[in-house]
Write a protein that holds these residues in place. Structure first.
Motif, mmCIF file in Angstrom:
data_model
loop_
_atom_site.group_PDB
_atom_site.id
_atom_site.type_symbol
_atom_site.label_atom_id
_atom_site.label_comp_id
_atom_site.label_asym_id
_atom_site.label_seq_id
_atom_site.Cartn_x
_atom_site.Cartn_y
_atom_site.Cartn_z
ATOM 1 N N GLU A 1 1.522 6.218 -19.558
ATOM 2 C CA GLU A 1 0.952 6.456 -20.879
ATOM 3 C C GLU A 1 2.050 6.507 -21.937
ATOM 4 O O GLU A 1 1.918 5.973 -23.039
ATOM 5 C CB GLU A 1 0.162 7.768 -20.842
ATOM 6 N N ARG A 2 3.156 7.177 -21.596
ATOM 7 C CA ARG A 2 4.260 7.255 -22.560
ATOM 8 C C ARG A 2 4.839 5.883 -22.859
ATOM 9 O O ARG A 2 5.103 5.520 -24.003
ATOM 10 C CB ARG A 2 5.338 8.179 -21.971
ATOM 11 N N MET B 1 0.889 11.096 -8.730
ATOM 12 C CA MET B 1 -0.015 10.246 -9.517
ATOM 13 C C MET B 1 -0.062 10.725 -10.944
ATOM 14 O O MET B 1 -0.063 9.903 -11.870
ATOM 15 C CB MET B 1 -1.413 10.270 -8.902
ATOM 16 N N LYS B 2 -0.119 11.990 -11.187
ATOM 17 C CA LYS B 2 -0.136 12.516 -12.555
ATOM 18 C C LYS B 2 1.150 12.160 -13.275
ATOM 19 O O LYS B 2 1.151 11.762 -14.441
ATOM 20 C CB LYS B 2 -0.329 14.030 -12.517
ATOM 21 N N ARG B 3 2.253 12.382 -12.535
ATOM 22 C CA ARG B 3 3.532 12.074 -13.175
ATOM 23 C C ARG B 3 3.637 10.583 -13.525
ATOM 24 O O ARG B 3 4.112 10.205 -14.599
ATOM 25 C CB ARG B 3 4.660 12.482 -12.215
ATOM 26 N N LEU B 4 3.151 9.736 -12.615
ATOM 27 C CA LEU B 4 3.190 8.308 -12.885
ATOM 28 C C LEU B 4 2.274 7.929 -14.034
ATOM 29 O O LEU B 4 2.629 7.109 -14.879
ATOM 30 C CB LEU B 4 2.806 7.534 -11.606
ATOM 31 N N ARG C 1 0.850 -1.179 0.000
ATOM 32 C CA ARG C 1 0.000 0.000 0.000
ATOM 33 C C ARG C 1 0.894 1.240 0.000
ATOM 34 O O ARG C 1 1.722 1.403 0.888
ATOM 35 C CB ARG C 1 -0.863 0.019 1.239
ATOM 36 N N LEU C 2 0.695 2.032 -1.048
ATOM 37 C CA LEU C 2 1.509 3.227 -1.203
ATOM 38 C C LEU C 2 0.611 4.449 -1.239
ATOM 39 O O LEU C 2 -0.459 4.415 -1.885
ATOM 40 C CB LEU C 2 2.345 3.154 -2.460
ATOM 41 N N ASP C 3 1.065 5.417 -0.679
ATOM 42 C CA ASP C 3 0.318 6.675 -0.698
ATOM 43 C C ASP C 3 1.035 7.625 -1.623
ATOM 44 O O ASP C 3 2.239 7.869 -1.484
ATOM 45 C CB ASP C 3 0.269 7.294 0.707
ATOM 46 N N PHE C 4 0.289 8.080 -2.591
ATOM 47 C CA PHE C 4 0.859 9.008 -3.572
ATOM 48 C C PHE C 4 0.157 10.345 -3.465
ATOM 49 O O PHE C 4 -1.061 10.396 -3.229
ATOM 50 C CB PHE C 4 0.685 8.471 -5.009
#
Length: 592
Positions: free
Chosen positions: A518-519, A510-513, A502-505
């Motif tokens: 997507e890339r 989150m956007k960067r990930l 469980r990770l908290d972002f």
């Protein structure tokens, strides 16, 4: 003493020309020579021992006379020409030529004289007998008949038949030659002296053979008649018929012949028969008639006595000579037969040689075809090997792309799921490539097998050539097999570990990930599309290669069948999993 008072010097010799039936001779004779001296000289020159049949005849005014042996030559009525010409001819004829003519030269001179008399029509001969006699004359001159040597027209320059016979029938010279040749071909194996004797044996049965004719008149009637003198007696003929005598007086039935100037008297041995008288007006002819009567009667009496020692010796020598010649002819015949057999064997050997040369030529052509086929198969095997290497290179590129996809899939669980899905798809494509690579490998193995069979056919063609020509040719070196594909690399096992954390972002994280995911997804899609394009191109190339190899394979099997001498085999249908098997051996794909 003045020169004019000297007497003219008389020559001590004179020239003589003697003409035989086949030669001319000239002699220088002494003035004192008698007829016997000249006659003996001619006989020694010719090699004649049976001298009692012959004489030297010369022409005087409108008749002929025989040279008397007891008088000097120049004291007789011989021509005054220089040289004096005499003809050496048969004066008396035998009753049976086969028994009386001993020497071969005697037979030859009689043959030439009788032949000339028949051709000059001094002796009548029927057309059938003329053709038969001509065939024996040809045998005596040319030997055995050989159709390869005696071509039509070879008798065109020979005088063989009397003109009366030629004019009697409407036949061309070629037709007469054909008839004579037909008889001539049957005389094979008869020597020259035997052919001449056969000629004389036929000629002695002719009615006019050996008969000397003289014109006479009968007592007190002045009836014109003909007197014939021959070896058997005297014959009286009508002037128009020389074949059948009206009256004959055999020597055994004549007691005496008297001659007084122009009158002849024949007294038969039987006193009951009438005396026959006839007249001849020419003194020279009367002397000639008397000379022929005396000579023929002496020979007639001589035949009834035992042969003299000289004749016995001549007959013994002639018998030995005939036996020797017969043996020589037999030896010659055997040698001729052996030579003919050798020539036939030579022709057979030449024919066999030509046949072997043809077989060697065909074997060489088959060998060349086999070599060409082997070169073609080797070239195709090399092309297949290069194509297999190209496919292996492309499969390696696909494997690298797959590995990169596997590394990218480990970043996130979602990405991992998506990547697993793509991996399965890629695996399916890879499985297809592996199957195609296996099919390609099997096809390459089949090409290697065909190459090996072509080499075997080539060796068999060379062996056949060696058996024909008996010559050792170097064997063609075996073509080396294409190198074995490299050993497949060891499979790498990938272990997927699932961890729930469980990770908290934060929102920015989150956007960067999301942007990074997507890339990477886009990059993955591009790479997947590129891989699919490469796989499609690879599949198209494999299909085109398979079609080309099927066409080439049909030509290879046809050439191989011609080299073996067997009927062509059906074209090989390549398996679909050859390329994939080959690629599997190369180790380009690993089990996921």
């Amino acid at each position: 003493m003045s020169i004019l008072g000297l007497k003219k010097k008389q020559p001590k010799t004179f020239k003589v020309k003697v003409i035989t039936m086949d030669a001319e001779m000239e002699f220088s004779c002494e003035v004192k020579w008698k007829g016997k001296d000249l006659f003996d000289l001619v006989c020694r020159t010719v090699g004649l021992r049976e001298t009692w049949f012959f004489g030297l005849r010369y022409t005087v005014k409108d008749t002929y006379a025989w040279l008397k042996q007891e008088k000097r030559v120049l004291d007789q009525e011989v021509p005054k020409d220089s040289p004096i010409t005499f003809h050496f001819l048969a004066k008396f004829f035998p009753e049976k030529v086969e028994e009386e003519l001993v020497q071969e030269i005697t037979q030859h001179l009689f043959f030439l004289q009788v032949k000339k008399q028949i051709l000059d029509e001094e002796i009548f001969c029927s057309p059938e007998a003329s053709v038969l006699l001509a065939s024996y004359a040809v045998q005596a001159k040319y030997g055995d008949y050989d159709p390869n040597f005696h071509k039509p027209g070879f008798l065109a320059q020979d005088e063989l038949l009397p003109k009366r016979v030629l004019m009697q029938y409407q036949m061309t010279a070629d037709m007469w030659e054909e008839k004579i040749t037909a008889w001539y071909a049957e005389h094979r194996g008869i020597a020259r002296d035997e052919a001449e004797m056969e000629y004389l044996k036929i000629a002695q049965d002719l009615e006019m053979y050996g008969v000397s004719y003289f014109a006479i008149t009968q007592n007190k009637r002045d009836t014109d008649l003909l007197l014939g003198v021959d070896a058997q007696g005297l014959h009286i003929y009508n002037p128009n018929s020389k074949l059948n005598p009206n009256k004959s007086f055999p020597w055994s039935g004549i007691r005496n012949i008297s001659y007084s100037e122009k009158e002849f008297t024949i007294k038969p041995l039987d006193k009951k028969k009438d005396v026959f008288k006839f007249y001849s007006s020419q003194l020279r002819v009367n002397k000639l008639i008397l000379q022929l009567c005396i000579g023929n009667h002496d020979l007639f009496m001589r035949r009834r006595k035992v042969d003299s020692i000289e004749v016995q010796q001549m007959k013994a020598q002639a018998k030995e000579e005939k036996a020797r010649k017969k043996m020589e002819r037999q030896i010659l015949a055997r040698e001729k037969q052996m030579r003919e057999e050798a020539e036939r064997a030579k022709e057979e050997m030449e024919r066999r040689l030509f046949q072997l040369q043809d077989e060697a030529r065909l074997a060489n052509e088959a060998l060349l075809r086999s070599e060409e086929t082997a070169d073609l198969l080797a070239e195709k095997a090399q092309i297949a090997e290069e194509e297999a290497k190209l496919l292996a290179h492309k499969a390696a590129d696909a494997e690298q792309d797959r590995q990169r996809l596997e590394v990218s899939a480990m970043k996130t669980k979602e990405e991992k799921r998506q990547m697993e899905q793509k991996m399965r798809e890629a695996e399916q494509l890879a499985v297809k490539l592996v199957e195609q690579s296996e099919r390609r490998l099997k096809e390459a193995d089949h090409l290697k097998q065909d190459l090996t069979e072509a080499k075997d056919a080539e060796r068999r063609a060379k062996q056949k050539l060696l058996e024909i020509t008996k010559t050792t040719y170097p064997l063609i070196a075996a073509y080396s097999a294409p190198p074995a594909p490299p050993a497949p690399p060891e499979a790498t096992d990938f272990a997927y570990e699932s961890a729930s954390s469980r990770l908290d972002f934060k929102d920015s994280d989150m956007k960067r990930l999301s942007m990074e995911i997507e890339r990477e997804r886009l990059e993955y899609m591009e790479k997947s599309k590129h891989l699919q394009d490469q796989l499609k191109e690879l599949k198209t190339e494999i299909e085109s290669l398979k079609l080309e190899e099927q066409q080439q394979q049909a030509g290879v099997y046809s050439l191989r069948s011609e080299a073996r001498g067997y009927p062509p085999e059906p074209a090989y249908q390549p398996h679909s999993n050859r390329n994939s098997a080959y690629m599997s051996q190369m180790g380009f794909f690993e089990e996921v």
